[in-house]
Structure formats: structure tokens, C-alpha cells
Design an enzyme around this catalytic site. Structure first.
Site, short mmCIF file in Angstrom:
data_model
loop_
_atom_site.label_atom_id
_atom_site.label_comp_id
_atom_site.label_asym_id
_atom_site.label_seq_id
_atom_site.Cartn_x
_atom_site.Cartn_y
_atom_site.Cartn_z
N GLU A 130 13.72 -15.38 -41.62
CA GLU A 130 13.02 -14.38 -42.43
C GLU A 130 12.15 -13.46 -41.55
O GLU A 130 10.92 -13.45 -41.64
CB GLU A 130 12.16 -15.06 -43.50
CG GLU A 130 12.97 -15.83 -44.53
CD GLU A 130 12.12 -16.49 -45.60
OE1 GLU A 130 12.61 -16.67 -46.72
OE2 GLU A 130 10.94 -16.84 -45.32
N GLU A 154 19.19 -19.48 -47.67
CA GLU A 154 18.29 -20.24 -48.54
C GLU A 154 18.47 -19.79 -49.97
O GLU A 154 18.59 -18.60 -50.24
CB GLU A 154 16.82 -20.03 -48.14
CG GLU A 154 16.45 -20.57 -46.79
CD GLU A 154 14.96 -20.35 -46.48
OE1 GLU A 154 14.17 -20.19 -47.44
OE2 GLU A 154 14.61 -20.34 -45.29
#
Length: 487
Positions: free
Chosen positions: A194, A387
Site C-alpha cells: 500500500e 487484500e
């Protein structure tokens, strides 16, 4: 026309070392930046939902830094779920589940305890050799995240974290060791988890303690530039040192819709998408700073210091695949009074047409199909959903958890993935987040559980640490066995 998941689709699960491993001083590991974050039991559930538990300022940072007698119950990332000592037991469960790929992160402080050490820690390297070898022997591919937020603490206290260009050199040295010693075990590499997190959660993303930081936004983007350079250097090293492994890019995906049909909301939606999502992937997948950021940087008075050759390095070393986390969607609007709700890394504008989880994250499976189409149309690269999952309170009864709510969530998102594949998207893998219960990164609780495997531990580290299969374990097992046919 594709009609279902490809035969070699990578069904899997994902965890992060800092949230699972524990053993924070075992095996020669040094302290890392996540080891300093501490649980605040005095906060209410609502305050934790509103992310106040995860806010880290200089006061809390210095308190943790000077804590000479730390109690593990106060520092949940130091004990995790003891995956470091129980990984063989857990991998047996993963193999029974039938996963094709296991995504985990490598803890930099296990390989170089201080980050600037002359030589790597052999005991740390051996742990990952043993872990990845155990996966290989059970037919499980390895998807390794090189950096999932936490850096060796010394790199923050001595060098100032990612604001310092020296971290690129330390990172590259770390990657060279990983490629040399672990290259034969890893199928997919992810340099940064991320990478847009630095903008929204500076301590996690770029290891900057935000309060009192002069020119905070400029510092954040300087840090992110250094991470872009490190990402490109990782791709360059992979070309030189590895054969067959793929290097990717990942963002936290903030799927956004205009709140109304007002043109102002539509324009805001475009800007939010550019500044929160596309910018980061554009640099890593297209190889250049997009023009729309010129205006943003000028208006925000941001000046990024680059070295000669940086832009050429980015252009020549783009990634092989793209990935993202997807949990929720939000709306974009110029209406400053719009209702807000919680989400991954951010507080978000609430969509009145969607239901929310217990933690306020809005559930939107169709948004996943929309996102997959948008990302593939923009980059034309294979995609891995790194995810996705549902955090919820689970109740263990008679050795299991009847989590039909999680099954419903996963089912609708798998259906959205199938529809995207029929749309023509080159989706190659899905690693369900926290598929074994781990300490939540945002709220630092065990109460917020994502897994299909239950871990007997509470928010304070109490419990047997025994593992139990939830009802969703058997659902996901059947989903994998039938390649998404039986849901």
C-alpha cells in the site's frame, strides 16, 4: 470469451509479519517501527472505530521509545499470534485449506536488525528459508512483501526514516540479500505494501511522526519519491538477479463515486482518484510522474528533490503486475457537511446506498468489479487482489465460529471477481486478507478478526493461541477446490 476463473488461478491468503510473527526479540531481530505502537484500552470501541487508537504522535512515540520495561499486552505487534514459532502448524492448516499462494511480508529488522548493519543476520535469513521451503513442499507459491510498513527502528531514530535518501541504499542492500538468499523460493515480489499509505497514515507508510513536522505534506511526498526509486531499483535488481520471479506494485484502493450528478462532484471524483490512487500506480506501472500532479504540487507548494537519473530509472524499470487492497468504496463530493464513516487508512464520505461493517467500512462487492475493470483498462497488466476481507467480532462456540456473515461477504466478492474476468480482466490471483486471525493494524485489536482460522487470543494477548477452523474455512476450501464454481 472467458467464462470462469483460469485453471491456474492463485487462490490464497495474506498476512503481515508485524501483525502475526511476534517473537520480537527472538532470532536476532532488532526493534522495528511497528514494535513501538501500543494498544490503548482506555478508548471506547467507537473511538477505535474512528481510528483514534492508531494515531501516533510525538508524545506516544517518545513514551514507547523510552519504555524500559515494556509489557507485551500493551504492544500487541510484539507478540502477534506467535506465527514465528508456530508457522509449521499453521502451514499445515493452509495446506489443508488448499491455498495456491501465501502472501506474507519479510521483516527487515530480522535480516538487518538495525537496517545499516554491515552483514545480515543469518538466523533471520534461515527463518525465511525454512518458512518458504515449507510452503514449497506443500505446493504453495510464495508472494513476498519486502516492506509492509515496518522498518528497523534505528533507520527512523538515526536517519529520520524515508525522508532520508540513504534509506534507498539501505533498502537496496536488503533486497540484494533477499534476492540472493531467498530468490529460489519466492514467485512474486512486492516491494511496498500500500505505497499510498504514506499520504494517509504517515507513521505506517513512510515512518514519519506527523505532529509538529514542518511542511508535513512536502516531507511525505519526498519520502514517497524515495520509495518509488527503491521500487524501481528492486525491478532493476530482479532483472539482473532473478529468473521467473515477478515484481509488482500495490496501493490501497479507494474506489470512489461522485456523490451526486452535480458536475462539481464528478470533477472531485476524478481528482480524488488521481491523487489517492492513480498517481502511485502511474509512476510504478507507467514509469513517469503524471502531468496532473504538476498542478497539485504547485498548489500545495510541494517541491520534490530528485537526483540525476531518477526519472530515467523510473521509466526503465516498471512493474510486471499490479495489485491492490480492496475493502470498501466511498463517495466524492464538494459538500463539506457530508456524513463520514471509517475505512482502510482513512475516514471516508459515506455512501447511503451501501451497508457497513461493524467497523464502519462500507461493503461494496460491485465496486470490486468496477475497480478491476478500471485498473486493467489503465495498465493492461496482470492483477492480483492482494487484500480483501471482512473484519468482524467472532464468537468461538464448540470449537468453531459460525461466521455466515463472512461467507456472504466473500461469496459476493468472488462473484464480482468472476464477472470481471468475464469482462476480460486479466485477474491472476486473490489473497484473502488475514485469513488466519492476526492483530488488526488499524485498531491493534484481536477483536477485529478477518480469518477463516480462529486464533484463541484476546486484545491483551491472553489465550491459548490454539487454532480453530471457522465455518468459513470449509466454505473457502470448497471454493478453492472447485476453482470458484461452488459458492
Amino acid at each position: 470469451m472467458k467464462t470462469n476463473f483460469p485453471e491456474d488461478f492463485l487462490w490464497g491468503g495474506a498476512i503481515a509479519a508485524s501483525q502475526a510473527d511476534g517473537a520480537y526479540l527472538q532470532g536476532g531481530k532488532g526493534l522495528d517501527t511497528q514494535d513501538l505502537r501500543f494498544f490503548r484500552p482506555e478508548l471506547s470501541q467507537k473511538e477505535r472505530t474512528d481510528r483514534k487508537n492508531s494515531r501516533f504522535n510525538k508524545e506516544t512515540f517518545n513514551k514507547a521509545l523510552n519504555d524500559t520495561n515494556p509489557k507485551l499486552e500493551n504492544y500487541p505487534f510484539r507478540h502477534g499470534i506467535d506465527f514465528y514459532n508456530r508457522y509449521l502448524e499453521d502451514i499445515e492448516l493452509f495446506a489443508e485449506l488448499g491455498i495456491k499462494v501465501f502472501r506474507t511480508s519479510i521483516n527487515w529488522a530480522r535480516i538487518f536488525p538495525n537496517g545499516d548493519d554491515a552483514m545480515p543476520n543469518e538466523e533471520g535469513i534461515q527463518f525465511y528459508i525454512n518458512l518458504f521451503d515449507a510452503c514449497q513442499k506443500r505446493g504453495i507459491k510464495v508472494f513476498a512483501t519486502i516492506l509492509h510498513y515496518n522498518i528497523p527502528l534505528n533507520l527512523l531514530t538515526t536517519y529520520g526514516g524515508w525522508r532520508n535518501r540513504k534509506l534507498v541504499d539501505f533498502y537496496v542492500k536488503y533486497v540484494e540479500v533477499l534476492f540472493d538468499r531467498l530468490g529460489d523460493y519466492v514467485d512474486y515480489w512486492l516491494p511496498f505494501n500500500e505505497i499510498n499509505a504514506g499520504k494517509f497514515s504517515p507513521y505506517n507508510g513512510v515512518c514519519v511522526v506527523p505532529d509538529g513536522e514542518p511542511e508535513l505534506e512536502n516531507t511525505i511526498f519526498q519520502c514517497i519519491h524515495h520509495q518509488f526509486i527503491a521500487n524501481a531499483m528492486t525491478v532493476k535488481l530482479a532483472k539482473k538477479m532473478l529468473s521467473g520471479s515477478k515484481v509488482g506494485a500495490m496501493i490501497a484502493r479507494f474506489t470512489t463515486y461522485p456523490a451526486t450528478s452535480r458536475p462539481e462532484d464528478m470533477m472531485q471524483s476524478i481528482l480524488d482518484d488521481q491523487y489517492s490512487n492513480w498517481f502511485y500506480l502511474d509512476v510504478m506501472a507507467r514509469g513517469y510522474y503524471p502531468e496532473y500532479m504538476d498542478r497539485y504540487f504547485k498548489q500545495a507548494n510541494i517541491n520534490i528533490k530528485m537526483e540525476p537519473g531518477d526519472l530515467e530509472l523510473l521509466k526503465e524499470n516498471t512493474v510486471n503486475f499490479v495489485s491492490f487492497s480492496y475493502y470498501f468504496s466511498l463517495v466524492s463530493t464538494t459538500d463539506q457537511g457530508w456524513e463520514r464513516t471509517s475505512g482502510n487508512l482513512i475516514m471516508a464520505n459515506k455512501n447511503p446506498h451501501l451497508k457497513s461493517s461493524e467497523w464502519g467500512w462500507q461493503m461494496d462487492p460491485l465496486g470490486l468489479r468496477i475497480t478491476l475493470n478500471q485498473v486493467y483498462d489503465r495498465y493492461r497488466l496482470p492483477i492480483i487482489i492482494a487484500e480483501n476481507g471482512l473484519g468482524a467480532h467472532d464468537q468461538l462456540e464448540n470449537g468453531t465460529v459460525n461466521d455466515d456473515y463472512r461467507i456472504d461477504y466473500l461469496k459476493t466478492h468472488v462473484e464480482a471477481m468472476r464477472e470481471a474476468i468475464i469482462d476480460g480482466v486479466d485477474l491472476i490471483g486473490y489473497t484473502m486478507w488475514g485469513f488466519i486471525d492476526i492483530v488488526s493494524c488499524g485498531s491493534m485489536e484481536m477483536s477485529k478478526r478477518y480469518g477463516v482460522i480462529y486464533v484463541d487470543q484476546d486484545d491483551y494477548g491472553n489465550g491459548t493461541l490454539e487454532r480453530y477452523k471457522k465455518k468459513s474455512f470449509y466454505w473457502y476450501k470448497k471454493c478453492i477446490e472447485t476453482n470458484g464454481e461452488v459458492l
